[in-house]
Write an enzyme that holds these catalytic residues in place. Structure first.
Site, mmCIF file in Angstrom:
data_model
loop_
_atom_site.group_PDB
_atom_site.id
_atom_site.type_symbol
_atom_site.label_atom_id
_atom_site.label_comp_id
_atom_site.label_asym_id
_atom_site.label_seq_id
_atom_site.Cartn_x
_atom_site.Cartn_y
_atom_site.Cartn_z
ATOM 1 N N GLY A 115 31.703 32.720 25.557
ATOM 2 C CA GLY A 115 31.431 31.664 26.310
ATOM 3 C C GLY A 115 29.811 31.794 26.995
ATOM 4 N N ARG A 121 38.622 33.424 21.078
ATOM 5 C CA ARG A 121 39.801 32.550 20.875
ATOM 6 C C ARG A 121 39.388 31.497 20.013
ATOM 7 N NH1 ARG A 121 41.839 29.077 25.349
ATOM 8 N NH2 ARG A 121 39.870 29.594 25.790
ATOM 9 N N ARG A 131 37.178 40.794 34.333
ATOM 10 C CA ARG A 131 38.154 40.844 35.221
ATOM 11 C C ARG A 131 39.077 42.094 34.902
ATOM 12 N NH1 ARG A 131 35.751 37.713 37.930
ATOM 13 N NH2 ARG A 131 36.560 35.868 38.948
ATOM 14 N N GLU A 180 41.418 45.556 42.505
ATOM 15 C CA GLU A 180 40.346 45.484 43.291
ATOM 16 C C GLU A 180 40.673 45.171 44.857
ATOM 17 O OE1 GLU A 180 37.383 43.534 40.434
ATOM 18 O OE2 GLU A 180 36.956 42.838 42.541
ATOM 19 N N HIS A 226 32.009 45.254 41.865
ATOM 20 C CA HIS A 226 31.991 43.817 41.380
ATOM 21 C C HIS A 226 30.707 43.060 41.870
ATOM 22 C CE1 HIS A 226 34.983 40.376 40.749
ATOM 23 N NE2 HIS A 226 33.823 39.708 39.961
#
Ligand code: DGY
Length: 321
Positions: free
Chosen positions: A156, A178, A239, A268, A286
């Site tokens: 992306g 994908r 993530r 987290e 993060h």
């Protein structure tokens, strides 16, 4: 009636002012995440809610909000904290903040990549510990990036921005996703599409840029890690739960891979205690989007989404609907 807008955490003033142009704003002023109970109480009767990545937006929260709720504006590009089906069922719009955090996250990916391959965190710890050291030919050698292969998982906007940076470092880029990206984009990035297993086997650095979904949870598990080269490094700024953290700790301890640079964690803000013991794990809390410019842009985009829904002009970056 004046719309009611809940903001679950302090955000920059410019975003609050924008929200105030569309309704009555209530910002949770505690410097911590709201508990689910606090959120459910505060959201009751709201027309819009601005949420953070740690807020759980599920059927229970939506029921607590009631039928007035029209939009959930998540201040993040990822929305794995949101049950989109539950929103769809109630006709509530979801928006996110794509684009504005692309460069900050891609920069941090490269920061982690260099920290890991060039052993920067280890070197910094060594200096601070007061351990005597002296330059010599084999002292703290890392590995260079020039001519190495970067495997990007998820092509992306962020994956593409990472690919552009990799080109500047003289790396070869391969990717898996994908859906294969357009030939033009592949050409611009010099990126070759590979199936996941081949990408893992060929890459010197594997960098994760896919969203967390049911199909990407633990995408990088023990089997995937065992396909990677023993000299390879894993970088995760997507993530935490895309990686099986226990399996990763094992691979790092047994040195079946060389290192990992992690910005995100499975539970987290908890971090697997085993990772904390390992010199070949570099960890930051993060920070992917953590520049003042980016965080302001994210909050402002979320506010524009809310304003667009409430004044009828439409959201800027809708996820559903
Ligand atoms: C996002 O936007 O999903 C980032 O993780 C926020 O830091």
């Amino acid at each position: 009636m004046t719309p009611r807008i809940l903001v679950t955490r302090r955000i920059p003033d410019s975003a609050v002012r924008l929200l105030e142009s569309a309704g009555e704003v209530w910002v949770c002023d505690q410097d911590r995440a709201m508990t689910p109970a606090e959120l459910h109480e505060a959201v009751h009767g709201a027309d819009a809610v601005v949420t953070m990545l740690h807020d759980r937006v599920d059927g229970e929260m939506l029921d607590a909000a009631g039928s007035s709720l029209r939009v959930v504006a998540n201040v993040a590009v990822g929305y794995d904290n949101v049950d989109v089906t539950a929103l769809d069922r109630r006709g509530v719009l979801l928006t996110n903040t794509p684009g504005v955090l692309t460069d900050a996250t891609a920069d941090l990916t490269f920061g982690l990549l260099l920290m890991t391959t060039r052993r920067l965190a280890e070197g910094e710890r060594l200096i601070r510990s007061g351990t005597p050291w002296a330059w010599n030919f084999s002292f703290m050698l890392g590995s260079g990036l020039q001519g190495k292969t970067l495997g990007i998982v998820g092509m992306g906007q962020i994956g593409r921005a990472v690919a552009r940076r990799a080109l500047a470092f003289g790396m070869d880029v391969v990717y898996t996703a994908r859906n294969r990206v357009e030939a033009e984009v592949e050409n611009e990035l010099g990126a070759d599409f590979l199936p996941m297993s081949e990408l893992l086997e060929r890459s010197d650095v594997v960098s994760l840029h896919c969203p967390l979904t049911d199909s990407t949870r633990h995408l990088i598990d023990g089997t995937a890690l065992s396909r990677m080269k023993s000299s390879a490094v894993l970088v995760n700024t997507s993530r935490g739960a895309v990686v099986d953290e226990r399996a990763l700790a094992r691979a790092l301890r047994e040195e079946t891979i060389a290192g990992a640079g992690l910005d995100v964690f499975e539970n987290e803000p908890e971090v697997d205690p085993e990772l904390l013991e390992l010199d070949n794990a570099v960890m930051v809390p993060h920070l992917g989007s953590a520049t003042s410019e980016t965080r302001t842009a994210m909050a402002v985009l979320a506010a524009r989404n809310v304003v667009g829904v409430l004044d009828g002009s439409g959201p800027v970056s809708p996820v559903n609907g």
